[in-house]
Design a protein around this motif. Structure first.
Motif, short mmCIF file in Angstrom:
data_model
loop_
_atom_site.label_atom_id
_atom_site.label_comp_id
_atom_site.label_asym_id
_atom_site.label_seq_id
_atom_site.Cartn_x
_atom_site.Cartn_y
_atom_site.Cartn_z
N LYS A 81 0.87 -1.14 -0.17
CA LYS A 81 -0.13 -0.05 -0.02
C LYS A 81 0.82 1.10 0.08
O LYS A 81 0.58 2.36 -0.76
N PHE A 85 -7.02 2.50 -9.73
CA PHE A 85 -6.49 3.78 -8.84
C PHE A 85 -7.92 4.53 -8.47
O PHE A 85 -8.20 5.00 -7.35
N ARG A 86 -8.74 4.83 -9.35
CA ARG A 86 -10.13 5.50 -9.20
C ARG A 86 -10.92 4.72 -8.23
O ARG A 86 -11.43 5.54 -7.12
N ASN A 87 -11.14 3.61 -8.36
CA ASN A 87 -12.16 2.93 -7.69
C ASN A 87 -11.50 2.56 -6.22
O ASN A 87 -12.03 2.74 -5.28
N LYS A 135 -9.48 4.59 -4.60
CA LYS A 135 -9.67 5.83 -3.99
C LYS A 135 -11.06 6.22 -3.52
O LYS A 135 -11.24 6.58 -2.33
N MET A 136 -12.15 5.84 -4.10
CA MET A 136 -13.35 5.92 -3.87
C MET A 136 -13.74 4.84 -2.80
O MET A 136 -14.55 5.22 -1.84
N ASN A 192 -11.86 3.62 -0.29
CA ASN A 192 -11.06 3.98 0.81
C ASN A 192 -11.73 5.35 1.44
O ASN A 192 -11.74 5.39 2.65
N ALA A 193 -12.35 5.95 0.57
CA ALA A 193 -12.92 7.19 1.07
C ALA A 193 -14.46 7.00 1.29
O ALA A 193 -15.43 7.87 1.72
#
Length: 432
Positions: free
Chosen positions: A223, A307-309, A311-312, A314-315
């Motif tokens: 990570k 990477f987009r997924n 990020k979403m 994790n947020a």
């Protein structure tokens, strides 16, 4: 309410029995019906996924190659080892490569029952079923629309490259089993003997399988070093060459060390194989280079969406959900496989496919749900649609190889009649 639920369960049970009957009697028709059911979003997705995988396995069983390939040589090996004892067969050196105990044991069993074509059928069924099941299971648990799951399955089937899959046998089979072990351990939380078995057995099928086990070991540290790992793509050739020379001089009776050394030696050969007949043929083939470009581009797009997924996810407000955490871990694991695939791109031979096909197979795990986060027509929205443009082009190119290098019409016709009734009838006639 209880009555309605019970009625619905009975309805799904009957539909499932009908689907299984169709797939046994006529696999291609059963596959079409299963795809239709998944497109419509019927609840019995597990049976439909099984039926599609079974039909693909039947196509593989009926596959007839017209040129020399790994599959042809594996069939020759099956004929050789069936005359040996089980111990001798398990210790058989396949093209100078030892420690392939599980693969050779399977070859011995298939030789004894005189069913060499089951080799590619078992491999294809396992690969397609594992990937489809994992994608649909995660989609179902995350309440993702059935259309999204269906598009993910179509992407898998159209980008699978059936010709390479059916001829590859060992590698992609071993990789899929390890990916399923990761899924069982991280997502289903099943840390039992079967999971251990799924980690160990593939390492004795193909030397490079141990690399995927090593990826699982280093997963907790990935990570924070994602960008460092991306840089390693450029340096991979030199790292493999150095480790191959360094560890190659170490004599060891340890099986794990032997597997790692074998993997490094094979990787070093692939990186430096520029002048063999196969390497030159692959590198000079326009269609193979075009397929390489398209698959690499597709995986670059999937990586961007990954990477987009991530990020979403994790947020997400549900970030503390155990299933979400497990999915994030699996995506991070697939990222390591993804990197290895990109690192193999400079090789003349198409070894990149062995790793990048895993990203294609488990595309649903990586990108399902990402469309829910695309509220506007931004760059991620556009590149996602680019996948739909590239997929049919890649599929046509793969079908071209299947048409040229196999008896495709015989395979399709035989698949229509490959069922227990016709097989029994044919065997009866032959025995008269």
């Amino acid at each position: 309410m209880v009555y309605q639920e019970r009625l619905k369960e009975n309805h799904n049970y009957i539909n499932g029995l009908i689907m299984i009957a169709f797939i046994i009697i006529c696999p291609p028709i059963g596959m079409i019906l299963a795809l239709f059911c998944l497109c419509k979003g019927y609840n019995n997705w597990k049976i439909n996924v099984f039926c599609i995988s079974y039909a693909m396995a039947v196509f593989a069983y009926c596959y007839i190659p017209t040129v020399d390939s790994d599959l042809v040589r594996y069939h020759q090996v099956i004929q050789q080892v069936k005359e040996m004892s089980f111990i001798d067969a398990a210790n058989y050196n396949l093209y100078g490569e030892g420690n392939l105990y599980s693969f050779m044991a399977l070859c011995w069993i298939l030789g004894k029952i005189s069913q060499p074509n089951l080799l590619q059928a078992i491999s294809v069924f396992s690969v397609v079923y594992i990937a489809s099941y994992v994608n649909y299971r995660i989609a179902n648990d995350n309440k993702i629309m059935h259309k999204e799951s269906f598009y993910s399955l179509l992407f898998l089937l159209l980008n699978l490259n059936f010709y390479i899959l059916v001829n590859n046998v060992r590698n992609v089979f071993a990789f899929s089993l390890i990916c399923y072990a990761v899924f069982r351990e991280l997502y289903l939380k099943k840390r039992d003997l079967l999971t251990i078995f799924l980690y160990v057995i593939p390492c004795f099928m193909h030397a490079s399988a141990i690399l995927l086990v090593l990826f699982r070991i280093i997963l907790p540290f990935t990570k924070k070093i994602k960008w460092v790992l991306l840089v390693l793509i450029i340096l991979m050739k030199f790292v493999v060459g150095y480790l191959s020379g360094f560890l190659g001089g170490i004599a060891s009776g340890n099986v794990v060390v032997q597997l790692i050394v074998s993997m490094l030696n094979k990787g070093n050969r692939y990186y430096n194989n520029y002048d063999s007949a196969w390497a030159m043929a692959a590198h000079s083939s326009g269609s193979m280079q075009l397929m390489k470009m398209i698959l690499v581009l597709e995986c670059i797009i999937i990586t961007a969406l990954m990477f987009r997924n991530l990020k979403m996810l994790n947020a997400s407000t549900t970030g503390y959900n155990n299933l979400v955490k497990a999915r994030i871990n699996i995506i991070n694991y697939l990222f390591l496989v993804d990197i290895m695939g990109f690192a193999c791109v400079p090789m003349y031979m198409p070894e990149y496919w062995r790793f990048l096909v895993i990203i294609v197979l488990f595309n649903g795990v990586i990108i399902l749900g990402v469309s829910d986060n695309l509220h506007g027509k931004n760059i991620f929205y556009n590149v996602r649609w680019l996948l739909f443009f590239l997929t049919p082009i890649y599929f046509v190119l793969t079908m071209r190889d299947l048409v040229i290098y196999s008896k495709i019409m015989s395979m399709i016709i035989n698949a229509f009649f490959c069922n227990p009734i016709t097989i029994w009838f044919w065997n009866t006639i032959v025995s008269i």
